[in-house]
Design a protein around this motif. Structure first.
Motif, PDB file in Angstrom:
ATOM      1  N   ALA A   1     -11.589 -13.092  -0.578  1.00 34.73           N
ATOM      2  CA  ALA A   1     -10.288 -13.596  -1.017  1.00 34.73           C
ATOM      3  C   ALA A   1     -10.177 -13.548  -2.535  1.00 34.73           C
ATOM      4  O   ALA A   1      -9.160 -13.103  -3.093  1.00 34.73           O
ATOM      5  N   LEU A   2     -11.198 -13.991  -3.208  1.00 35.88           N
ATOM      6  CA  LEU A   2     -11.178 -13.918  -4.679  1.00 35.88           C
ATOM      7  C   LEU A   2     -11.091 -12.476  -5.154  1.00 35.88           C
ATOM      8  O   LEU A   2     -10.386 -12.159  -6.125  1.00 35.88           O
ATOM      9  N   GLY A   3     -11.815 -11.587  -4.483  1.00 40.39           N
ATOM     10  CA  GLY A   3     -11.739 -10.182  -4.842  1.00 40.39           C
ATOM     11  C   GLY A   3     -10.343  -9.608  -4.660  1.00 40.39           C
ATOM     12  O   GLY A   3      -9.871  -8.818  -5.487  1.00 40.39           O
ATOM     13  N   GLY A   4      -9.657 -10.007  -3.560  1.00 40.13           N
ATOM     14  CA  GLY A   4      -8.287  -9.541  -3.345  1.00 40.13           C
ATOM     15  C   GLY A   4      -7.335 -10.028  -4.416  1.00 40.13           C
ATOM     16  O   GLY A   4      -6.471  -9.275  -4.895  1.00 40.13           O
TER      17      GLY A   4
ATOM     18  N   LEU B   1      -5.210  -7.622  -6.957  1.00 42.71           N
ATOM     19  CA  LEU B   1      -3.758  -7.644  -7.142  1.00 42.71           C
ATOM     20  C   LEU B   1      -3.388  -7.897  -8.593  1.00 42.71           C
ATOM     21  O   LEU B   1      -2.483  -7.245  -9.149  1.00 42.71           O
ATOM     22  N   GLY B   2      -4.045  -8.855  -9.233  1.00 43.28           N
ATOM     23  CA  GLY B   2      -3.748  -9.135 -10.633  1.00 43.28           C
ATOM     24  C   GLY B   2      -4.028  -7.938 -11.527  1.00 43.28           C
ATOM     25  O   GLY B   2      -3.234  -7.593 -12.421  1.00 43.28           O
ATOM     26  N   THR B   3      -5.161  -7.277 -11.285  1.00 41.85           N
ATOM     27  CA  THR B   3      -5.504  -6.110 -12.102  1.00 41.85           C
ATOM     28  C   THR B   3      -4.523  -4.967 -11.875  1.00 41.85           C
ATOM     29  O   THR B   3      -4.103  -4.289 -12.836  1.00 41.85           O
TER      30      THR B   3
ATOM     31  N   ARG C   1      -0.508  -5.824  -1.360  1.00 40.80           N
ATOM     32  CA  ARG C   1      -0.656  -7.185  -0.856  1.00 40.80           C
ATOM     33  C   ARG C   1      -0.560  -7.215   0.669  1.00 40.80           C
ATOM     34  O   ARG C   1      -1.336  -7.901   1.342  1.00 40.80           O
ATOM     35  N   THR C   2       0.368  -6.457   1.211  1.00 39.90           N
ATOM     36  CA  THR C   2       0.518  -6.408   2.670  1.00 39.90           C
ATOM     37  C   THR C   2      -0.713  -5.816   3.338  1.00 39.90           C
ATOM     38  O   THR C   2      -1.205  -6.320   4.363  1.00 39.90           O
ATOM     39  N   ILE C   3      -1.203  -4.727   2.735  1.00 43.76           N
ATOM     40  CA  ILE C   3      -2.410  -4.104   3.303  1.00 43.76           C
ATOM     41  C   ILE C   3      -3.585  -5.079   3.281  1.00 43.76           C
ATOM     42  O   ILE C   3      -4.345  -5.183   4.257  1.00 43.76           O
ATOM     43  N   LEU C   4      -3.745  -5.811   2.164  1.00 50.18           N
ATOM     44  CA  LEU C   4      -4.844  -6.776   2.079  1.00 50.18           C
ATOM     45  C   LEU C   4      -4.693  -7.895   3.101  1.00 50.18           C
ATOM     46  O   LEU C   4      -5.669  -8.316   3.731  1.00 50.18           O
ATOM     47  N   LEU C   5      -3.460  -8.391   3.272  1.00 46.99           N
ATOM     48  CA  LEU C   5      -3.257  -9.482   4.230  1.00 46.99           C
ATOM     49  C   LEU C   5      -3.544  -9.042   5.657  1.00 46.99           C
ATOM     50  O   LEU C   5      -4.008  -9.834   6.481  1.00 46.99           O
ATOM     51  N   VAL C   6      -3.248  -7.764   5.953  1.00 47.20           N
ATOM     52  CA  VAL C   6      -3.520  -7.271   7.306  1.00 47.20           C
ATOM     53  C   VAL C   6      -5.003  -6.924   7.469  1.00 47.20           C
ATOM     54  O   VAL C   6      -5.628  -7.223   8.500  1.00 47.20           O
ATOM     55  N   ALA C   7      -5.567  -6.272   6.437  1.00 44.27           N
ATOM     56  CA  ALA C   7      -6.950  -5.803   6.568  1.00 44.27           C
ATOM     57  C   ALA C   7      -7.979  -6.901   6.345  1.00 44.27           C
ATOM     58  O   ALA C   7      -9.097  -6.810   6.859  1.00 44.27           O
ATOM     59  N   PHE C   8      -7.583  -7.941   5.592  1.00 52.06           N
ATOM     60  CA  PHE C   8      -8.555  -8.988   5.257  1.00 52.06           C
ATOM     61  C   PHE C   8      -9.140  -9.667   6.498  1.00 52.06           C
ATOM     62  O   PHE C   8     -10.368  -9.748   6.634  1.00 52.06           O
TER      63      PHE C   8
END
Length: 461
Positions: free
Chosen positions: A13-16, A20-22, A146-153
């Motif tokens: 989660a921290l990595g995601g 996103l910020g970067t 963000r969407t990809i991360l929320l689905v893949a996370f």
């Protein structure tokens, strides 16, 4: 396992969030760089008083205006407003470059709008170049990521948790096998070995180490049981003699020679007392740590005292030319010589020679290299076979065939002597007598470095 999965989830989660910020920061810097590049090109045209109308721009998501100090628009791109500046005059810093966020409806672009300002013109006619770029593409890109991360996370966490479960399970399976093996060994209270995994890893080395420990514990248990059995047997003999003497005396009270009975009882009591004292001494030696160098001891006085217990031959003392000082406990060294002399007298045919020699050179005994005085006890008895010379130092070991005239020893004298000599920092060995048949016991004890080490208050016995 749950703690590991939780930590993995928090880390991902921290990595995601960092990703996103970067990503947003990099895309925004890219938009600003392209906008400043366009503004610098227009500012160069303004400095040369060669501004075209309309201003040439690439792409439909860019708006350019050139305004003067009064807020009037001097030039603009084809899609830009020619009446209303993109930035209010009070927001402008005409002395430097700026980055600003403006409402989309003021510029006529979709999504958030980024505006950069660059000073231009001449000192007589200062101008400001405004370049606006839409951030819609940046916002769309970050939204997609963000969407990809929320689905893949969740899927990634579930996959990694499953892999970790399998890997940790496979890693801990040998540990569980070790636990079951230990439980079986404990349950049957017998000997056994733990299963050793085939993999050459830490678990394999742990299993090998534990099996070695079990072997040592089993050996210690066997020695302890043998020691207890031998001690019980040795204690039973004088007790049986005492009981028999008393029962016979009770039945034949009128015809009993009480003087002889008393003498026999005292002999058995002395034997029993010596055996108990030896057992207690061995127990203390097993528990107490070695205590070296308790004080200077003069060996010549020790030899004289040991021989004085036998005022008549066969004990003969050969004293050194001068005093020989060693370190150790005087009582313990006295006990060593007493045991060795008693053993030699018991088995000698005619004579026992007690001698001491000064250290001639440094030699190694164990981890130390130093000078050692030599004390020898030599008898002319039957000797001890070479194959048995190490075994006789075991407790309750008696060679009745080789030392046929054993008249009461319990097999503890040499064991006690070796332990006490080790505590003093020396060693003890058995060899054949050089000038006659028999046995020579050699005891090496550490020599003091200088004569001054033997203080006036030293124990010279």
């Amino acid at each position: 396992m749950a703690i590991g999965v939780f930590g993995l989830t928090v880390g991902l989660a921290l990595g995601g969030v960092v990703l996103l910020g970067t990503l947003g920061f990099v895309l925004q810097r890219t938009v600003d760089t392209e906008a400043f590049r366009t503004a610098d090109a227009v500012a160069l045209l303004a400095a040369e008083d060669a501004l075209p109308d309309p201003l040439p721009v690439a792409g439909g998501q860019v708006r350019v205006q050139v305004i003067d100090t009064q807020g009037r628009i001097r030039a603009a791109s084809i899609d830009a407003d020619r009446l209303v500046p993109m930035v209010r005059p009070e927001q402008l810093d005409r002395s430097g470059r700026q980055r600003l966020e403006v409402p989309a409806e003021r510029v006529g672009l979709a999504g958030p709008v980024r505006v950069v300002t660059v000073p231009a013109g001449t000192a007589a006619d200062p101008l400001t170049v405004l370049v606006a770029r839409s951030m819609a593409d940046v916002q769309h890109s970050t939204h997609v990521v963000r969407t990809i991360l929320l689905v893949a996370f969740p899927l990634l966490v579930a996959l990694l948790a499953g892999v970790a479960w399998r890997v940790v399970g496979a890693t801990l399976r040998p540990v569980e096998a070790l636990r079951r093996g230990a439980e079986e060994i404990t349950g049957r209270a017998g000997t056994g070995r733990l299963p050793v995994p085939a993999s050459a890893d830490e678990i394999h080395r742990l299993a090998v180490t534990l099996n070695g420990m079990l072997d040592r514990l089993e050996s210690a248990r066997v020695r302890q049981r043998a020691f207890v059995s031998d001690a019980a047997h040795e204690l039973r003999s004088p007790l049986t003699n005492i009981r028999t003497e008393l029962e016979v005396a009770e039945r034949l009270a009128d015809r009993t020679d009480w003087t002889a009975v008393t003498a026999n009882l005292l002999a058995d009591t002395d034997r029993l007392s010596r055996l108990v004292d030896d057992l207690l001494l061995l127990a203390r030696l097993d528990e107490a740590p070695p205590a070296r160098g308790t004080g200077p001891v003069e060996l010549g006085a020790l030899l004289t005292e040991a021989a004085a217990r036998y005022p008549s031959p066969p004990v003969r003392v050969v004293l050194p030319a001068g005093p020989l000082w060693t370190t150790g406990n005087a009582d313990e060294l006295r006990r060593v010589l007493s045991n060795l002399v008693d053993n030699a007298v018991r088995h000698a045919y005619g004579s026992v020679v007690l001698a001491a020699e000064a250290a001639s050179a440094a030699r190694s005994v164990g981890p130390d290299v130093r000078a050692y005085h030599l004390v020898t006890v030599t008898d002319d008895g039957p000797g001890i076979p070479v194959a048995d010379r190490e075994r006789v130092f075991d407790r309750f070991t008696r060679l009745d065939d080789g030392r046929a005239r054993d008249d009461g020893g319990a097999g503890l004298g040499l064991a006690i002597a070796r332990e006490l000599v080790r505590r003093a920092g020396g060693n003890i060995t058995l060899t054949d007598a050089e000038e006659q048949h028999g046995l020579r016991v050699s005891v090496r004890l550490p020599a003091l470095a200088t004569e001054e080490d033997a203080a006036p208050g030293a124990d010279a016995l």
